[in-house]
Write a protein that holds these residues in place. Structure first.
Motif, PDB file in Angstrom:
ATOM      1  N   PRO A 120       0.790  -1.240   0.000  1.00  0.00           N
ATOM      2  CA  PRO A 120       0.000   0.000   0.000  1.00  0.00           C
ATOM      3  C   PRO A 120       0.818   1.283   0.000  1.00  0.00           C
ATOM      4  O   PRO A 120       0.290   2.346  -0.341  1.00  0.00           O
ATOM      5  N   ALA A 121       2.098   1.196   0.376  1.00  0.00           N
ATOM      6  CA  ALA A 121       2.911   2.415   0.432  1.00  0.00           C
ATOM      7  C   ALA A 121       3.832   2.569  -0.769  1.00  0.00           C
ATOM      8  O   ALA A 121       4.624   3.507  -0.824  1.00  0.00           O
ATOM      9  N   VAL A 122       3.743   1.673  -1.755  1.00  0.00           N
ATOM     10  CA  VAL A 122       4.627   1.726  -2.918  1.00  0.00           C
ATOM     11  C   VAL A 122       3.886   2.320  -4.109  1.00  0.00           C
ATOM     12  O   VAL A 122       2.829   1.827  -4.517  1.00  0.00           O
ATOM     13  N   ALA A 123       4.462   3.381  -4.676  1.00  0.00           N
ATOM     14  CA  ALA A 123       3.875   4.002  -5.867  1.00  0.00           C
ATOM     15  C   ALA A 123       4.471   3.411  -7.139  1.00  0.00           C
ATOM     16  O   ALA A 123       3.751   3.039  -8.060  1.00  0.00           O
ATOM     17  N   GLN A 124       5.778   3.324  -7.214  1.00  0.00           N
ATOM     18  CA  GLN A 124       6.489   2.774  -8.357  1.00  0.00           C
ATOM     19  C   GLN A 124       7.712   2.019  -7.874  1.00  0.00           C
ATOM     20  O   GLN A 124       8.235   2.297  -6.777  1.00  0.00           O
ATOM     21  N   VAL A 179      13.678   6.155  -3.453  1.00  0.00           N
ATOM     22  CA  VAL A 179      14.060   7.263  -4.326  1.00  0.00           C
ATOM     23  C   VAL A 179      12.836   8.133  -4.609  1.00  0.00           C
ATOM     24  O   VAL A 179      11.694   7.660  -4.579  1.00  0.00           O
ATOM     25  N   PRO A 180      13.049   9.426  -4.895  1.00  0.00           N
ATOM     26  CA  PRO A 180      11.905  10.298  -5.184  1.00  0.00           C
ATOM     27  C   PRO A 180      11.297  10.045  -6.558  1.00  0.00           C
ATOM     28  O   PRO A 180      10.117  10.321  -6.777  1.00  0.00           O
ATOM     29  N   GLU A 181      12.092   9.522  -7.490  1.00  0.00           N
ATOM     30  CA  GLU A 181      11.589   9.228  -8.830  1.00  0.00           C
ATOM     31  C   GLU A 181      12.526   8.245  -9.518  1.00  0.00           C
ATOM     32  O   GLU A 181      13.670   8.044  -9.091  1.00  0.00           O
ATOM     33  N   LEU A 182      12.024   7.634 -10.587  1.00  0.00           N
ATOM     34  CA  LEU A 182      12.816   6.687 -11.365  1.00  0.00           C
ATOM     35  C   LEU A 182      13.257   7.336 -12.676  1.00  0.00           C
ATOM     36  O   LEU A 182      12.506   8.130 -13.246  1.00  0.00           O
ATOM     37  N   ALA A 187      15.985  -3.343  -5.431  1.00  0.00           N
ATOM     38  CA  ALA A 187      14.770  -2.627  -5.810  1.00  0.00           C
ATOM     39  C   ALA A 187      14.929  -1.131  -5.558  1.00  0.00           C
ATOM     40  O   ALA A 187      15.400  -0.717  -4.488  1.00  0.00           O
ATOM     41  N   PHE A 188      14.529  -0.332  -6.536  1.00  0.00           N
ATOM     42  CA  PHE A 188      14.440   1.117  -6.390  1.00  0.00           C
ATOM     43  C   PHE A 188      12.957   1.456  -6.279  1.00  0.00           C
ATOM     44  O   PHE A 188      12.171   1.133  -7.189  1.00  0.00           O
ATOM     45  N   VAL A 189      12.578   2.074  -5.167  1.00  0.00           N
ATOM     46  CA  VAL A 189      11.158   2.225  -4.838  1.00  0.00           C
ATOM     47  C   VAL A 189      10.813   3.694  -4.613  1.00  0.00           C
ATOM     48  O   VAL A 189      11.497   4.400  -3.859  1.00  0.00           O
ATOM     49  N   VAL A 190       9.749   4.120  -5.273  1.00  0.00           N
ATOM     50  CA  VAL A 190       9.188   5.454  -5.052  1.00  0.00           C
ATOM     51  C   VAL A 190       7.979   5.291  -4.123  1.00  0.00           C
ATOM     52  O   VAL A 190       6.991   4.657  -4.499  1.00  0.00           O
ATOM     53  N   PRO A 191       8.036   5.842  -2.893  1.00  0.00           N
ATOM     54  CA  PRO A 191       6.899   5.706  -1.975  1.00  0.00           C
ATOM     55  C   PRO A 191       5.696   6.537  -2.450  1.00  0.00           C
ATOM     56  O   PRO A 191       5.852   7.528  -3.172  1.00  0.00           O
ATOM     57  N   ARG A 192       4.525   6.114  -2.046  1.00  0.00           N
ATOM     58  CA  ARG A 192       3.324   6.904  -2.323  1.00  0.00           C
ATOM     59  C   ARG A 192       3.366   8.198  -1.526  1.00  0.00           C
ATOM     60  O   ARG A 192       3.915   8.256  -0.422  1.00  0.00           O
ATOM     61  N   ARG A 193       2.762   9.220  -2.107  1.00  0.00           N
ATOM     62  CA  ARG A 193       2.737  10.526  -1.450  1.00  0.00           C
ATOM     63  C   ARG A 193       2.070  10.414  -0.080  1.00  0.00           C
ATOM     64  O   ARG A 193       0.973   9.873   0.056  1.00  0.00           O
ATOM     65  N   GLY A 194       2.766  10.902   0.936  1.00  0.00           N
ATOM     66  CA  GLY A 194       2.222  10.899   2.289  1.00  0.00           C
ATOM     67  C   GLY A 194       2.374   9.581   3.017  1.00  0.00           C
ATOM     68  O   GLY A 194       2.017   9.484   4.209  1.00  0.00           O
ATOM     69  N   LEU A 220       7.395   4.618   4.626  1.00  0.00           N
ATOM     70  CA  LEU A 220       7.968   3.375   4.128  1.00  0.00           C
ATOM     71  C   LEU A 220       9.435   3.325   4.483  1.00  0.00           C
ATOM     72  O   LEU A 220      10.144   4.327   4.351  1.00  0.00           O
ATOM     73  N   ASP A 221       9.898   2.163   4.972  1.00  0.00           N
ATOM     74  CA  ASP A 221      11.325   1.997   5.202  1.00  0.00           C
ATOM     75  C   ASP A 221      11.785   0.723   4.512  1.00  0.00           C
ATOM     76  O   ASP A 221      11.002  -0.215   4.288  1.00  0.00           O
ATOM     77  N   ALA A 222      13.057   0.690   4.170  1.00  0.00           N
ATOM     78  CA  ALA A 222      13.588  -0.390   3.361  1.00  0.00           C
ATOM     79  C   ALA A 222      13.464  -1.743   4.050  1.00  0.00           C
ATOM     80  O   ALA A 222      13.017  -2.728   3.453  1.00  0.00           O
TER      81      ALA A 222
END
Length: 548
Positions: free
Chosen positions: A468-472, A524-527, A489-496, A499-501
């Motif tokens: 639920p906390a993963v956007a991309q 990461v903030p973006e891919l 894995a490189f992960v962009v969290p969902r806004r708000g 999430l921790d690794a």
């Protein structure tokens, strides 16, 4: 370069006199009778005994209403019951769906649903894990007379291990139910099975992220592994300790099925326990032992190792490419192997494309994947589809009797993988040497290999994005000293979202097989994207190389 090989080891047509696995076993029982077919702890089945046990299982499958072409899944570690269940369902006309024992319930449920399996034969508890319970958590409890609410096609669950099966059917009760079916009815069903009927579907993953069932027939499987057995030198009377899992083509087709083809004895190994392996090799006079160079080296260094205990070993089958020859020379000399071979294959080609011959020198075994199986066409082509010359890298294409009949209910994916001319596009890169031996040089596919298991980033990404906390996210393979490769894995969290690794890795362990779980997670903030909006994974690899 094109390579269609006919060598002196075997008739290139293979041995098709049986047509089906059922007929193979019937013939083997007639010819070999009291010879041992399977040894599994206290269970010792002769060829005649295995044939009788398989008929008993087939009677139970027919009593359960199994029709020709229906699918039955087996989810269990390597056991004699696995073999009996598989051959029994095939004798009853069913198609085998092996399930990876490392799967979590959600992964198993997807394949059961996709394949529309009617019956599941499953271990109860293994290594502290309750397999039926994990499936219930993923697919819901019983509903409308079905074992799992979210699997409407699954009608029966049979527990293979000892102990109380709860609301499911025990293996003993399942067999007892077959008394209502006669042996003659089993014979009649077996006679109906055509060599071109499906014998199995092994599921693989790919670009879509969802597992796909590679469909193979009785005839092509029997032909491929009659040829394989001749090429590697497996022979009647061998005692084959099978440490590779049965859910994989190596353990199943190049394991116990190949043993039946030549009249060898199959000894299933539930886990890769080195002291047990050494004891079994000694006590059971094992002659054939597959494994990685790491397994063999661990055996040599173990306190209970003695040269006398392994004196019967003759043939090793290993994934040994790029291993220094000195290591395999030590393995051969100190473990006593006369022959060490390695090869290359993929699920879509009955798990085999090329193989070293049993008389190849170790320098060949360590640097190539051998030559294509007799009767197969194998080429390497450039980006324009033109054959590449010897020594020049190109994509490996395969055509012939090992190529799958297609992916189950995936016409578009099948068309991408097997072209109109019948060429299987492997997505792997390689080159032929001047003697026609294949060297694997890389992969076009995004796949990486974790301890011998194929891991597909698209599938892992899809699973991670269910958090639920993963956007991309984007997953790549990175080198690892112990496993060969692991996922990062490189992960962009969902806004708000928070999430921790470490938390995401722990969640992944609960929702996917362990070999798929990323060993690193980078938030990461973006891919990085290219002009077409696709993720540039080479940039992610470069970031890791820079330590960024």
């Amino acid at each position: 370069m094109t390579n269609t090989e006919q060598d002196d080891f075997v008739d290139p047509r293979g041995d098709l006199r049986w047509g089906t696995t059922s007929a193979l076993l019937t013939d083997a029982a007639r010819r070999l009778g009291d010879a041992e077919a399977v040894v599994d702890g206290d269970v010792r089945l002769t060829y005649a005994g295995l044939d009788a046990a398989v008929t008993e299982a087939a009677r139970a499958f027919l009593a359960a209403g199994l029709n020709r072409g229906d699918r039955v899944a087996v989810w269990s570690p390597n056991t004699s019951q696995w073999i009996v269940a598989a051959l029994g369902l095939q004798r009853a006309g069913g198609a085998l769906i092996p399930l990876n024992t490392r799967f979590q319930g959600k992964e198993a449920a997807f394949i059961l649903g996709k394949s529309k399996a009617r019956i599941l034969c499953v271990i109860g508890e293994f290594l502290g894990r309750d397999y039926p319970a994990s499936l219930e958590e993923a697919a819901g409890g019983p509903q409308d007379g079905r074992p799992y609410a979210d699997l409407p096609d699954l009608e029966k669950v049979v527990i293979l291990s000892d102990g109380a099966p709860g609301r499911h059917t025990s293996w003993a009760d399942f067999l007892a139910s077959g008394r209502a079916v006669t042996a003659e009815q089993v014979q009649a069903r077996a006679a109906e099975i055509d060599p071109d009927d499906l014998s199995d579907m092994l599921f693989t993953s790919g670009t879509t992220g969802d597992p796909k069932g590679a469909m193979c027939t009785h005839a092509q499987t029997l032909r491929a592994y009659a040829v394989w057995a001749a090429v590697v030198g497996l022979r009647e009377g061998d005692r084959y300790l099978i440490v590779n899992p049965f859910f994989h083509g190596f353990g199943y087709k190049a394991g116990w099925l190949a043993s039946l083809l030549v009249g060898a004895t199959a000894l299933p190994a539930r886990t890769l326990d080195v002291p047990w392996v050494l004891e079994t090799v000694r006590e059971e006079k094992v002659t054939v032992l597959p494994g990685t160079p790491t397994l063999y080296q661990t055996m040599l260094e173990h306190p209970s190792f003695t040269p006398e205990g392994v004196s019967g070993l003759r043939l090793a089958v290993t994934g040994a490419t790029d291993v220094p020859p000195a290591i395999l020379h030590r393995i051969r000399e100190e473990l006593g192997f006369s022959h060490i071979v390695a090869g290359y294959g993929l699920t879509e080609s009955c798990a085999i494309v090329s193989m070293c011959r049993y008389d190849d020198p170790l320098e060949i075994v360590t640097s190539t994947a051998g030559r294509p199986l007799p009767g197969l066409e194998v080429v390497t082509v450039d980006s324009a589809g033109e054959p590449t010359p010897a020594g020049t890298e190109g994509e490996i294409l395969v055509r012939g009797y090992t190529v799958m009949k297609g992916y189950l209910d995936e016409e578009a994916e099948t068309a991408v993988t097997v072209d109109a001319d019948g060429w299987l596009h492997t997505g792997d890169l390689g080159s032929f040497d001047a003697d026609g031996r294949l060297r694997i040089t890389g992969r076009i596919k995004d796949m990486f290999i974790v301890g011998g298991f194929n891991a597909y980033p698209a599938e892992i990404e899809k699973l991670l994005c269910a958090h639920p906390a993963v956007a991309q996210c984007a997953v790549i393979g990175i080198p690892d000293a112990r496993m060969g490769e692991v996922g990062a894995a490189f992960v962009v969290p969902r806004r708000g979202a928070t999430l921790d690794a470490d938390g995401l890795i722990a969640w992944a362990r609960q929702n996917m097989a362990n070999y798929k779980v990323p060993r690193q997670v980078h938030l990461v903030p973006e891919l990085p994207l290219n002009a077409s909006g696709k993720i540039v994974k080479n940039e992610l690899r470069a970031r890791l190389a820079r330590g960024a």
